[in-house]
Write an enzyme that holds these catalytic residues in place. Sequence first.
Site, PDB file in Angstrom:
ATOM      1  N   MET A  26       0.819  -1.169   0.070  1.00  0.00           N
ATOM      2  CA  MET A  26       0.149  -0.092  -0.079  1.00  0.00           C
ATOM      3  C   MET A  26       0.772   1.157  -0.152  1.00  0.00           C
ATOM      4  SD  MET A  26      -1.527  -0.058   3.770  1.00  0.00           S
ATOM      5  CE  MET A  26      -2.639   1.156   3.110  1.00  0.00           C
ATOM      6  N   LEU A  61      -6.469   6.453  -1.201  1.00  0.00           N
ATOM      7  CA  LEU A  61      -6.952   5.441  -0.334  1.00  0.00           C
ATOM      8  C   LEU A  61      -8.436   5.316  -0.283  1.00  0.00           C
ATOM      9  CD1 LEU A  61      -5.139   4.195   2.820  1.00  0.00           C
ATOM     10  CD2 LEU A  61      -7.431   4.275   3.073  1.00  0.00           C
ATOM     11  N   TYR A 106      -1.091   3.544  -2.709  1.00  0.00           N
ATOM     12  CA  TYR A 106      -1.517   4.983  -2.328  1.00  0.00           C
ATOM     13  C   TYR A 106      -0.283   6.012  -2.091  1.00  0.00           C
ATOM     14  CZ  TYR A 106      -5.279   1.472  -0.951  1.00  0.00           C
ATOM     15  OH  TYR A 106      -6.073   0.529  -1.163  1.00  0.00           O
ATOM     16  N   HIS A 161      -3.830  -5.592  11.465  1.00  0.00           N
ATOM     17  CA  HIS A 161      -4.538  -4.739  11.074  1.00  0.00           C
ATOM     18  C   HIS A 161      -6.057  -5.328  10.973  1.00  0.00           C
ATOM     19  CE1 HIS A 161      -6.610  -1.487   8.539  1.00  0.00           C
ATOM     20  NE2 HIS A 161      -5.679  -0.827   8.488  1.00  0.00           N
ATOM     21  N   GLU A 180       0.568   3.541  16.899  1.00  0.00           N
ATOM     22  CA  GLU A 180      -0.607   2.903  17.694  1.00  0.00           C
ATOM     23  C   GLU A 180      -0.044   1.985  18.564  1.00  0.00           C
ATOM     24  OE1 GLU A 180      -3.483   1.614  14.794  1.00  0.00           O
ATOM     25  OE2 GLU A 180      -4.596   0.555  16.449  1.00  0.00           O
TER      26      GLU A 180
HETATM   27  C1  LIG Z   1      -2.570  -6.132   6.278  1.00  0.00           C
HETATM   28  C2  LIG Z   1      -2.691  -4.979   6.414  1.00  0.00           C
HETATM   29  C3  LIG Z   1      -3.829  -3.968   6.151  1.00  0.00           C
HETATM   30  C4  LIG Z   1      -5.277  -4.508   5.767  1.00  0.00           C
HETATM   31  C5  LIG Z   1      -5.961  -5.904   5.652  1.00  0.00           C
HETATM   32  C6  LIG Z   1      -5.928  -3.226   5.812  1.00  0.00           C
HETATM   33  C7  LIG Z   1      -7.210  -3.304   5.524  1.00  0.00           C
HETATM   34  C8  LIG Z   1      -8.165  -2.114   5.571  1.00  0.00           C
HETATM   35  N1  LIG Z   1      -7.543  -0.981   5.918  1.00  0.00           N
HETATM   36  C9  LIG Z   1      -8.714   0.053   5.717  1.00  0.00           C
HETATM   37  C10 LIG Z   1      -8.780   1.648   5.967  1.00  0.00           C
HETATM   38  C11 LIG Z   1      -7.313   2.236   6.143  1.00  0.00           C
HETATM   39  N2  LIG Z   1      -6.193   1.704   6.531  1.00  0.00           N
HETATM   40  C12 LIG Z   1      -5.229   2.772   6.722  1.00  0.00           C
HETATM   41  C13 LIG Z   1      -3.980   2.625   6.799  1.00  0.00           C
HETATM   42  C14 LIG Z   1      -3.325   1.441   6.914  1.00  0.00           C
HETATM   43  N3  LIG Z   1      -3.572   0.268   6.633  1.00  0.00           N
HETATM   44  C15 LIG Z   1      -2.590  -0.499   6.847  1.00  0.00           C
HETATM   45  C16 LIG Z   1      -2.703  -2.047   6.644  1.00  0.00           C
HETATM   46  C17 LIG Z   1      -3.923  -2.685   6.105  1.00  0.00           C
HETATM   47  N4  LIG Z   1      -4.964  -2.182   5.941  1.00  0.00           N
HETATM   48  C18 LIG Z   1      -1.411   0.140   7.019  1.00  0.00           C
HETATM   49  C19 LIG Z   1      -0.121  -0.592   7.176  1.00  0.00           C
HETATM   50  C20 LIG Z   1      -1.750   1.615   7.053  1.00  0.00           C
HETATM   51  C21 LIG Z   1      -0.802   2.651   7.335  1.00  0.00           C
HETATM   52  C22 LIG Z   1       0.094   3.016   6.685  1.00  0.00           C
HETATM   53  C23 LIG Z   1       1.293   3.389   7.208  1.00  0.00           C
HETATM   54  O1  LIG Z   1       2.226   4.066   6.570  1.00  0.00           O
HETATM   55  O2  LIG Z   1       1.482   3.251   8.442  1.00  0.00           O
HETATM   56  C24 LIG Z   1      -5.858   4.175   6.490  1.00  0.00           C
HETATM   57  C25 LIG Z   1      -5.278   5.353   6.724  1.00  0.00           C
HETATM   58  C26 LIG Z   1      -5.119   5.871   7.882  1.00  0.00           C
HETATM   59  C27 LIG Z   1      -6.241   6.254   8.682  1.00  0.00           C
HETATM   60  O3  LIG Z   1      -7.008   7.277   8.294  1.00  0.00           O
HETATM   61  O4  LIG Z   1      -6.540   5.726   9.718  1.00  0.00           O
HETATM   62  C28 LIG Z   1      -7.146   3.638   6.254  1.00  0.00           C
HETATM   63  C29 LIG Z   1      -8.641   4.719   6.332  1.00  0.00           C
HETATM   64  C30 LIG Z   1      -9.816  -0.619   5.309  1.00  0.00           C
HETATM   65  C31 LIG Z   1     -11.248  -0.118   5.156  1.00  0.00           C
HETATM   66  C32 LIG Z   1      -9.481  -1.876   5.357  1.00  0.00           C
HETATM   67  C33 LIG Z   1     -10.258  -3.009   4.729  1.00  0.00           C
HETATM   68  C34 LIG Z   1     -11.252  -2.921   4.147  1.00  0.00           C
HETATM   69 FE   LIG Z   2      -5.715  -0.340   6.367  1.00  0.00          FE
END
Ligand SMILES: C=CC1=C(C)c2cc3[nH]c(cc4nc(cc5[nH]c(cc1n2)c(C)c5CCC(=O)O)C(CCC(=O)O)=C4C)c(C)c3C=C
Ligand SMILES: [Fe+2]
Length: 380
Positions: A32, A48, A121, A218, A302
């Site tokens: 991502m 995103l 993203y 996550h 976090e």
């Molecule tokens: C295996 C890892 C991840 C899964 C599965 C995942 C699903 C998922 N995430 C969102 C919405 C958001 N994710 C955001 C940030 C974010 N997500 C992951 C990993 C997974 N996501 C990471 C590592 C990160 C952070 C990137 C970083 O540099 O640390 C965010 C943005 C942050 C925020 O606004 O809080 C969103 C929104 C959904 C909806 C989803 C499954 C459908």
């Molecule tokens: Fe996420």
Amino acid sequence: MSVLKNIGRMSVRRMATVSATKGPTAVVMLNMGGPSTVPEVHDFLHRLFSDGDLIPLPFQRVLAPLIAKRRTPQIEKQYSDIGGGSPILKYTRIQGEKMCQLLDELSPSTAPHKSYVAFRYARPLTEEAIAEMRADGVTRAIAFTQYPQYSCSTTGSSLNELYRLGKKGELGNIDWSVIDRWGTHPGFVEAVAQNIEKTLQKFPPERRSSVVLLFSAHSLPMSVVNRGDPYVLEVSASVSAVMQRLGNKNPYRLVWQSQVGPSAWMGMQTREAVQGLARLGRKEVILIPIAFTSDHIETLFELDLEYVKEGHELGMDIHRSESLNESPVFIRAIADIAAQHLKEVSSGAPRTSNQLSLRCPGCTNDTCGQQKAWFSRGGQ
Ligand SMILES: C=CC1=C(C)c2cc3[nH]c(cc4nc(cc5[nH]c(cc1n2)c(C)c5CCC(=O)O)C(CCC(=O)O)=C4C)c(C)c3C=C
Ligand SMILES: [Fe+2]
Ligand code: FES
């Protein structure tokens, strides 16, 4: 013997030169991504929230910019607090380069290998990786997900993006295959286990076996879990494999973090688990990131700045196990995974795993089906 060795070396070199004329074998690191600097946060969130494979929103083109704008200040603050940006690009480049050095030795017939970073993203975006590959004359590429466990919202989204570019004719003439999951590979399991063992050393030997191992991944919205997404099962399989490697010496749980928005998400939540353990008097805990291979806001903000800190306030002796980052055991693992894949595909094995061929039983996204068919034909 040494003559044989020299002939071996010469042919390796010759093969490398021959394939160099048609470009390197590309290993495309799919992930991502994250904003490398604070000013990149807005664009990261905009992309995103615009991704219908991750978050299907009604009127996505209208709502995505509004939600991104509203969320930007809070997320900018989190990236400032962890030092001004995500380290994911730095680690992905290191992992990719070191992996390719090993791959040249492990798979001389497909050398030279070159890694390309394709983030969903953040820059470098998939289009940028493809432009670099085309300039290098690449004709053979592996789409190698850097998420150990498969979810349609993560790896699936990156594969759908590649497919959309392919359909528009923007990928050129590249023969594709896919490494779509590897959450129980022994090298990955070993690398995670070694980091846990290192963290266990921080506890007195007589209490070490009662330390609670709290694996944290996550979370996923229940709507995604309930359409049959395999992620929860695959993360659970990783945890079981790591526990087996550790000889099942500690009590453990798998919990879920980083829920966003008001809908129902997979639980139990990591924060509540930490609080619950404190309430039950189980105050010696290790938090273990299991679904991401490098540091990011979820580990550095976090886990470290929120949950470890809150645990200390509750009188706990709580530590976080290191992310894999530059772990040589991990880099060797991804090189082994890629070498094995190249060997299997060259001897006629399918271009994706059998598991990728199956759509989630509740899937209503037609792109998923088209993407799977397209990759199974080598991206043709
Ligand atoms: C295996 C890892 C991840 C899964 C599965 C995942 C699903 C998922 N995430 C969102 C919405 C958001 N994710 C955001 C940030 C974010 N997500 C992951 C990993 C997974 N996501 C990471 C590592 C990160 C952070 C990137 C970083 O540099 O640390 C965010 C943005 C942050 C925020 O606004 O809080 C969103 C929104 C959904 C909806 C989803 C499954 C459908
Ligand atoms: Fe996420
Ligand atoms: S959502 Fe899983 S295959 Fe479409």
